[in-house]
Design a protein around this motif. Structure first.
Motif, PDB file in Angstrom:
ATOM      1  N   LYS A 350       0.834  -1.203   0.000  1.00 28.03           N
ATOM      2  CA  LYS A 350       0.000   0.000   0.000  1.00 28.03           C
ATOM      3  C   LYS A 350       0.870   1.254   0.000  1.00 28.03           C
ATOM      4  N   MET A 351       1.937   1.251   0.774  1.00 31.91           N
ATOM      5  CA  MET A 351       2.853   2.397   0.785  1.00 31.91           C
ATOM      6  C   MET A 351       3.419   2.657  -0.608  1.00 31.91           C
ATOM      7  N   ALA A 352       3.630   1.585  -1.360  1.00 32.19           N
ATOM      8  CA  ALA A 352       4.197   1.710  -2.703  1.00 32.19           C
ATOM      9  C   ALA A 352       3.131   2.020  -3.753  1.00 32.19           C
ATOM     10  N   GLY A 353       1.869   2.111  -3.336  1.00 31.07           N
ATOM     11  CA  GLY A 353       0.808   2.406  -4.282  1.00 31.07           C
ATOM     12  C   GLY A 353       0.306   1.218  -5.062  1.00 31.07           C
ATOM     13  N   ARG A 354       0.660   0.003  -4.638  1.00 30.42           N
ATOM     14  CA  ARG A 354       0.225  -1.193  -5.362  1.00 30.42           C
ATOM     15  C   ARG A 354      -1.139  -1.688  -4.880  1.00 30.42           C
ATOM     16  N   LEU A 355      -1.521  -1.343  -3.635  1.00 24.97           N
ATOM     17  CA  LEU A 355      -2.815  -1.690  -3.067  1.00 24.97           C
ATOM     18  C   LEU A 355      -3.383  -0.451  -2.390  1.00 24.97           C
ATOM     19  N   ASP A 356      -4.705  -0.428  -2.181  1.00 23.77           N
ATOM     20  CA  ASP A 356      -5.299   0.742  -1.542  1.00 23.77           C
ATOM     21  C   ASP A 356      -6.374   0.383  -0.524  1.00 23.77           C
ATOM     22  N   GLY A 357      -6.372  -0.833  -0.021  1.00 23.45           N
ATOM     23  CA  GLY A 357      -7.363  -1.238   0.970  1.00 23.45           C
ATOM     24  C   GLY A 357      -7.229  -0.463   2.266  1.00 23.45           C
ATOM     25  N   ALA A 358      -8.345  -0.374   3.017  1.00 23.38           N
ATOM     26  CA  ALA A 358      -8.355   0.391   4.259  1.00 23.38           C
ATOM     27  C   ALA A 358      -7.630  -0.325   5.385  1.00 23.38           C
ATOM     28  N   ASP A 359      -7.619  -1.630   5.347  1.00 24.58           N
ATOM     29  CA  ASP A 359      -6.936  -2.398   6.383  1.00 24.58           C
ATOM     30  C   ASP A 359      -6.350  -3.659   5.740  1.00 24.58           C
ATOM     31  N   VAL A 360      -5.657  -4.460   6.557  1.00 26.15           N
ATOM     32  CA  VAL A 360      -4.978  -5.639   6.003  1.00 26.15           C
ATOM     33  C   VAL A 360      -5.966  -6.606   5.351  1.00 26.15           C
ATOM     34  N   PRO A 361      -7.116  -6.934   5.960  1.00 27.43           N
ATOM     35  CA  PRO A 361      -8.054  -7.825   5.255  1.00 27.43           C
ATOM     36  C   PRO A 361      -8.490  -7.279   3.896  1.00 27.43           C
ATOM     37  N   ALA A 362      -8.716  -5.960   3.809  1.00 26.76           N
ATOM     38  CA  ALA A 362      -9.124  -5.385   2.528  1.00 26.76           C
ATOM     39  C   ALA A 362      -7.988  -5.438   1.515  1.00 26.76           C
ATOM     40  N   MET A 363      -6.775  -5.189   1.973  1.00 28.69           N
ATOM     41  CA  MET A 363      -5.613  -5.291   1.081  1.00 28.69           C
ATOM     42  C   MET A 363      -5.434  -6.721   0.610  1.00 28.69           C
ATOM     43  N   ALA A 364      -5.578  -7.679   1.526  1.00 29.67           N
ATOM     44  CA  ALA A 364      -5.424  -9.087   1.163  1.00 29.67           C
ATOM     45  C   ALA A 364      -6.475  -9.491   0.132  1.00 29.67           C
ATOM     46  N   LYS A 365      -7.706  -9.023   0.314  1.00 35.56           N
ATOM     47  CA  LYS A 365      -8.767  -9.322  -0.660  1.00 35.56           C
ATOM     48  C   LYS A 365      -8.403  -8.766  -2.035  1.00 35.56           C
ATOM     49  N   GLN A 366      -7.877  -7.556  -2.059  1.00 37.08           N
ATOM     50  CA  GLN A 366      -7.501  -6.952  -3.333  1.00 37.08           C
ATOM     51  C   GLN A 366      -6.352  -7.716  -3.982  1.00 37.08           C
ATOM     52  N   ALA A 367      -5.337  -8.078  -3.198  1.00 36.58           N
ATOM     53  CA  ALA A 367      -4.213  -8.855  -3.746  1.00 36.58           C
ATOM     54  C   ALA A 367      -4.689 -10.209  -4.258  1.00 36.58           C
ATOM     55  N   HIS A 368      -5.628 -10.817  -3.525  1.00 30.96           N
ATOM     56  CA  HIS A 368      -6.185 -12.101  -3.939  1.00 30.96           C
ATOM     57  C   HIS A 368      -6.913 -11.971  -5.266  1.00 30.96           C
ATOM     58  N   GLU A 369      -7.671 -10.894  -5.437  1.00 30.23           N
ATOM     59  CA  GLU A 369      -8.376 -10.662  -6.700  1.00 30.23           C
ATOM     60  C   GLU A 369      -7.393 -10.475  -7.852  1.00 30.23           C
ATOM     61  N   ILE A 370      -6.274  -9.809  -7.584  1.00 29.88           N
ATOM     62  CA  ILE A 370      -5.256  -9.617  -8.628  1.00 29.88           C
ATOM     63  C   ILE A 370      -4.678 -10.957  -9.048  1.00 29.88           C
ATOM     64  N   MET A 371      -4.356 -11.817  -8.084  1.00 30.70           N
ATOM     65  CA  MET A 371      -3.764 -13.119  -8.400  1.00 30.70           C
ATOM     66  C   MET A 371      -4.767 -14.018  -9.117  1.00 30.70           C
ATOM     67  N   ARG A 372      -6.012 -14.004  -8.663  1.00 32.52           N
ATOM     68  CA  ARG A 372      -7.029 -14.832  -9.327  1.00 32.52           C
ATOM     69  C   ARG A 372      -7.283 -14.350 -10.750  1.00 32.52           C
ATOM     70  N   ALA A 373      -7.299 -13.035 -10.944  1.00 32.02           N
ATOM     71  CA  ALA A 373      -7.528 -12.504 -12.286  1.00 32.02           C
ATOM     72  C   ALA A 373      -6.411 -12.872 -13.245  1.00 32.02           C
ATOM     73  N   SER A 374      -5.211 -13.070 -12.724  1.00 33.26           N
ATOM     74  CA  SER A 374      -4.089 -13.438 -13.584  1.00 33.26           C
ATOM     75  C   SER A 374      -4.009 -14.931 -13.834  1.00 33.26           C
ATOM     76  N   GLY A 375      -4.894 -15.718 -13.172  1.00 30.18           N
ATOM     77  CA  GLY A 375      -4.961 -17.142 -13.468  1.00 30.18           C
ATOM     78  C   GLY A 375      -4.630 -18.086 -12.338  1.00 30.18           C
ATOM     79  N   TRP A 376      -4.200 -17.563 -11.198  1.00 28.69           N
ATOM     80  CA  TRP A 376      -3.859 -18.431 -10.072  1.00 28.69           C
ATOM     81  C   TRP A 376      -5.138 -18.954  -9.413  1.00 28.69           C
ATOM     82  N   SER A 377      -5.179 -20.243  -9.144  1.00 32.52           N
ATOM     83  CA  SER A 377      -6.304 -20.833  -8.425  1.00 32.52           C
ATOM     84  C   SER A 377      -6.057 -20.733  -6.925  1.00 32.52           C
ATOM     85  N   ASP A 378      -7.116 -20.893  -6.148  1.00 30.75           N
ATOM     86  CA  ASP A 378      -6.944 -20.902  -4.694  1.00 30.75           C
ATOM     87  C   ASP A 378      -6.085 -22.079  -4.249  1.00 30.75           C
TER      88      ASP A 378
END
Length: 576
Positions: A350-378
């Motif tokens: 988030k400090m680097a501008g790569r995520l913008d979630g309000a807290d760690v769970p929100a950031m993790a959700k956003q990072a998870h969406e990025i990885m899933r969108a690129s093709g990674w499965s759970d």
């Protein structure tokens, strides 16, 4: 063990190290080192058997500072078995699948150099006393990862040797021939400490090197030739080495060649990618190719280079994994210690501008969406927790960056170095005992075995930024492009590919799926592709209960694939 080491062998090794002569496959003019392996020092387990391989304690050296060639070989075989196969009690190896039967025979060892004299690799051919002259089969097996020359023994040796096939291995220009830069000491053909031109690997040391750094060099990072681009050629050359070894071992059976011997190429991970690249070579006529979880890069079809998806994983995976359901991440490493660090990484993004979630769970959700969108499965993200927790992505990317940049020792383009360290993280000279064990014990890429990965800037994100920017460097970009696969030279070569759907290190969507799509669009129809449910990348991790509860081993499926492929090529059975 009887050793026949001639001056011609030393000449071959010297030429391979110095890069001044082309490799010849005429074993009559340049004979290899030949060793006998019988009784308590067999080909497959070096006399350890299943019980010895299962032991968590490495076979001891009588003198840790001067281990013998026999001791080093035994320990290297022990380490490579345990690094690949699930040998834990209850896992079924040696009971429900696989073999650790004692196999008597001979080994032919040498160093091969590609035409042009720049890219050398170790080769070892294992010729069992029970070689079946009617089958005339030879397996060629490149190491997985960056392992040493025995890195595929549990893959090819365990299947082929008990069946009367010969097996030839190659480290494909990577391996464990570490060099201590302080002393100039490396390893000879037997893995023992050596200096001068008896060393298998002689690195170039940059004038930028800091004398107090106590640096360590290894082939994958410091050969300055981007060995990955030549992995297919290494496999073909190793196969020819094996054919020549068979001709020498059995002179009454006529010359062994590609036309009268069934040559099967088999490998996993990087070794799987290497055997697929070998299919591109015009002069090789493989009877079959079997690749497990291959690290293979194609243009188009959704393919992605290791360096590129590795950067994505190093960036977003540690944060994204926090968004997975409770219980999804396996241990080890310990979650209690890792999760706070993963949360801090989310905040750094988030400090680097790569995520913008309000807290760690929100950031993790956003990072998870990025990885899933690129093709990674759970499933792949869960299995990839090992790579996160053990800092594997950084280790891999740093070594590959050095290889792609073709950097000498002391001149890593992002400022990394490899060195021995004291308990307080200060650089120090490696001890005699540490140097003596590097060849047998290492996995081929530090950190590990008393060699640390060091950077003066503790900010991992700043390190990541350098590795990311390096992708734009023309030399690096060209090196990565040189690893791109193309169509096999022979459209009738039977190819079997197996890959776990939950692979968290070499994702199936970036490697096997695009490769198979390329083959089928190109008209290569002799291909079978099996995407395995509930399989990830590291069978060796299945000894941990949390891994075994979630995933099953890929190695027994590979053995079954080899069985079916043999039935296809030798008995006219259907493709696997």
């Amino acid at each position: 063990m009887k050793t026949l080491l001639t001056a011609a062998v030393l000449a071959t090794v010297t030429a391979g190290c110095a890069g001044t002569a082309q490799m010849t496959n005429n074993m009559a003019s340049q004979p290899p080192q030949i060793t006998d392996h019988r009784g308590d020092d067999d080909l497959l387990t070096a006399g350890l058997g299943l019980k010895g391989l299962q032991s968590p304690v490495a076979p001891a050296f009588a003198n840790p500072e001067q281990p013998t060639a026999v001791e080093l070989r035994r320990r290297a075989i022990w380490a490579n078995w345990r690094g690949i196969a699930d040998l834990a009690p209850g896992g079924g190896y040696g009971e429900r699948y696989g073999s650790t039967a004692a196999v008597a025979g001979r080994e032919y060892s040498g160093v091969a150099t590609l035409p042009g004299g720049v890219s050398s690799h170790r080769v070892v051919a294992q010729i069992p006393d029970g070689f079946d002259g009617n089958k005339r089969c030879l397996l060629v097996a490149p190491s997985s990862g960056s392992r040493g020359v025995y890195g595929a023994i549990s893959v090819a040796g365990a299947w082929g040797l008990p069946k009367g096939c010969a097996v030839v291995y190659t480290d494909k220009g990577t391996g464990t021939d570490f060099v201590d830069v302080d002393t100039g000491e490396g390893t000879d053909l037997a893995g023992q400490r050596a200096i001068g031109h008896s060393r298998v690997f002689i690195p170039k040391v940059s004038a930028q090197k800091t004398p107090q750094a106590h640096e360590v060099a290894f082939k994958h990072a410091h050969s300055q030739v981007n060995p990955e681009a030549d992995w297919g050629r290494h496999v073909v050359q190793a196969a020819q080495f094996g054919l020549d070894a068979l001709s020498q071992a059995f002179p009454g059976n006529g010359q062994f060649n590609w036309d009268n011997t069934r040559v099967i190429a088999v490998g996993i991970s990087n070794g799987g990618g290497a055997v697929l690249r070998a299919a591109e070579e015009q002069g090789a006529h493989f009877a079959a190719i079997v690749a497990g979880e291959p690290q293979i890069h194609v243009n188009g079809f959704g393919g992605k280079a290791l360096y590129d998806y590795g950067l994505d994983a190093m960036t977003f995976m540690p944060c994204a994994q926090l968004a997975l359901p409770d219980g999804a991440l396996p241990e080890p490493p310990a979650l209690a210690a890792a999760k706070p660090l993963m949360g801090l990484w989310c905040q750094r993004l988030k400090m680097a501008g790569r995520l913008d979630g309000a807290d760690v769970p929100a950031m993790a959700k956003q990072a998870h969406e990025i990885m899933r969108a690129s093709g990674w499965s759970d499933g792949a993200l869960a299995a990839g927790y090992a790579s996160t927790g053990f800092d594997l992505w950084r280790s891999v990317l740093v070594a590959y960056a050095s290889a792609y940049a073709q950097a000498p020792v002391g001149a890593h383009p992002c400022g990394y170095r490899y060195q021995a360290e004291s308990a307080d993280k200060q650089a120090r000279a490696a001890t005699l005992a540490e140097r003596a064990a590097w060849w047998s014990d290492s996995s081929g890429i530090p950190p590990g075995n008393a060699v640390s990965l060091k950077h003066d800037n503790p900010d991992i994100y700043a390190q990541l930024q350098c590795l990311t920017e390096l992708r734009k460097d023309p030399v690096v970009a060209e090196s990565i492009a040189a690893t791109t696969a193309s169509m096999p030279a022979h459209k009738d070569t039977p190819i079997l590919i197996l890959h776990g759907k939950d692979d968290g290190l070499v994702p199936i969507q970036y490697s096997s799926i695009p490769y198979v799509a390329m083959l089928r669009e190109g008209g290569h129809n002799a291909v079978s592709f099996i995407a395995e449910d509930k399989a990830q990348h590291f069978d060796a991790f299945l000894g941990f209960p949390a891994y075994r509860q979630r995933w099953r081993p890929l190695l027994p499926e590979l053995y079954r694939g080899l069985d079916r492929m043999w039935s296809h090529i030798a008995e006219g059975g259907p493709m696997p």
